[in-house]
Design an enzyme around this catalytic site. Sequence first.
Site, short mmCIF file in Angstrom:
data_model
loop_
_atom_site.label_atom_id
_atom_site.label_comp_id
_atom_site.label_asym_id
_atom_site.label_seq_id
_atom_site.Cartn_x
_atom_site.Cartn_y
_atom_site.Cartn_z
N HIS A 98 0.83 -1.21 0.00
CA HIS A 98 0.00 0.00 0.00
C HIS A 98 0.86 1.26 0.00
O HIS A 98 2.01 1.25 0.43
CB HIS A 98 -0.94 0.03 1.21
N ASP A 100 0.47 4.95 1.74
CA ASP A 100 -0.33 5.40 2.88
C ASP A 100 -1.46 6.33 2.46
O ASP A 100 -1.25 7.30 1.70
CB ASP A 100 0.55 6.11 3.91
N HIS A 258 4.69 0.26 0.45
CA HIS A 258 5.39 -0.51 1.48
C HIS A 258 4.51 -1.64 2.01
O HIS A 258 3.30 -1.66 1.78
CB HIS A 258 5.92 0.38 2.61
N ARG A 273 4.80 6.45 13.97
CA ARG A 273 4.88 6.99 12.59
C ARG A 273 4.42 8.43 12.56
O ARG A 273 3.30 8.74 12.95
CB ARG A 273 4.02 6.17 11.64
C1 SIN Z 1 2.93 1.36 7.75
O1 SIN Z 1 2.29 0.65 6.98
O2 SIN Z 1 3.01 2.58 7.61
C2 SIN Z 1 3.66 0.72 8.90
C3 SIN Z 1 4.84 -0.06 8.49
C4 SIN Z 1 5.43 -0.88 9.61
O3 SIN Z 1 4.85 -0.96 10.70
O4 SIN Z 1 6.49 -1.44 9.41
#
Ligand code: SIN
Length: 282
Positions: A98, A100, A258, A273
């Site tokens: 995805h 974000d 990611h 994050r």
């Molecule tokens: C995310 O998808 O932004 C999180 C990635 C993660 O927790 O490694």
Amino acid sequence: MKIEPLTCALGAEITHLQVSEAITNDDLAAEIKALLLTHKVLFLRDQQLDDTQHAAVARLFGELEDHPLASSVEGEPGIIHIYKTPDNPPDRYENGWHTDATWRENPPMGAVLRCVECPPVGGDTMWANMEWAYERLPEHIKNDIDDLRARHSIEAVFMAAKPIEERLAMKQRFPDPEHPVVRTHPETGHKSLFVNGFTTHFTNYHNPRRVRYGQDWTMGATDLLRYLTSQAAIPEYQVRWRWTPDAIAIWDNRCTQHYAVMDYPACHRKMHRATIVGDRPF
Ligand code: SIN
């Protein structure tokens, strides 16, 4: 500082630097921003950052935003918790390719992810270079998708398991936006493939150029979306990062996807994050 690319596709590790120095050093901040445009994801280990410094590093790139479903660090609404604990075992949200929050009209420009705690092994995160995913498509596919647009939705992913009233209320708050399938990076001008796990359907596929019979629409559009969405999973476009506490990743959300690998047993994995407000894709 030393910069070492981690794969041919994307991602570079920076060593001999505390990134917090950039908060008060404009030249260093400009250098890091330029490196992000080149490498798309920057990785640093052993960063001495508290939440306030974490937010300040992320604000070098722009204002921060929260997430309608994730809890935030107290006093820093722009920093969300992504916590997996033995009571909240690895689940289904981040382990899909995805970009974000493409369910926003203006999806985030990028993010700074900090590892607070992680399993001793497992729980890596992977990123994919969506500029390569576009450039390396067969020419006839590129020609076909250049004018294509698609809808993105929070509904079918985060809201699917919620009661219908909550789901519809969220949809009113974030009405499924339409984005181009091929996006142009606002700073580099490079094109990238811009469909991901939040993309539900094409909005302008059904025209006489593509559709002779109804069957062309239902199968043609579904197969094409599945094919395009699968491109992020090509290993040649990826980098994989193994976390250690106090490591951070800074990524450009405008040209990457990611995937957080959930291969670890029930344990603590705590990530903070900071998500940076972005532009409307064009
Ligand atoms: C995310 O998808 O932004 C999180 C990635 C993660 O927790 O490694």
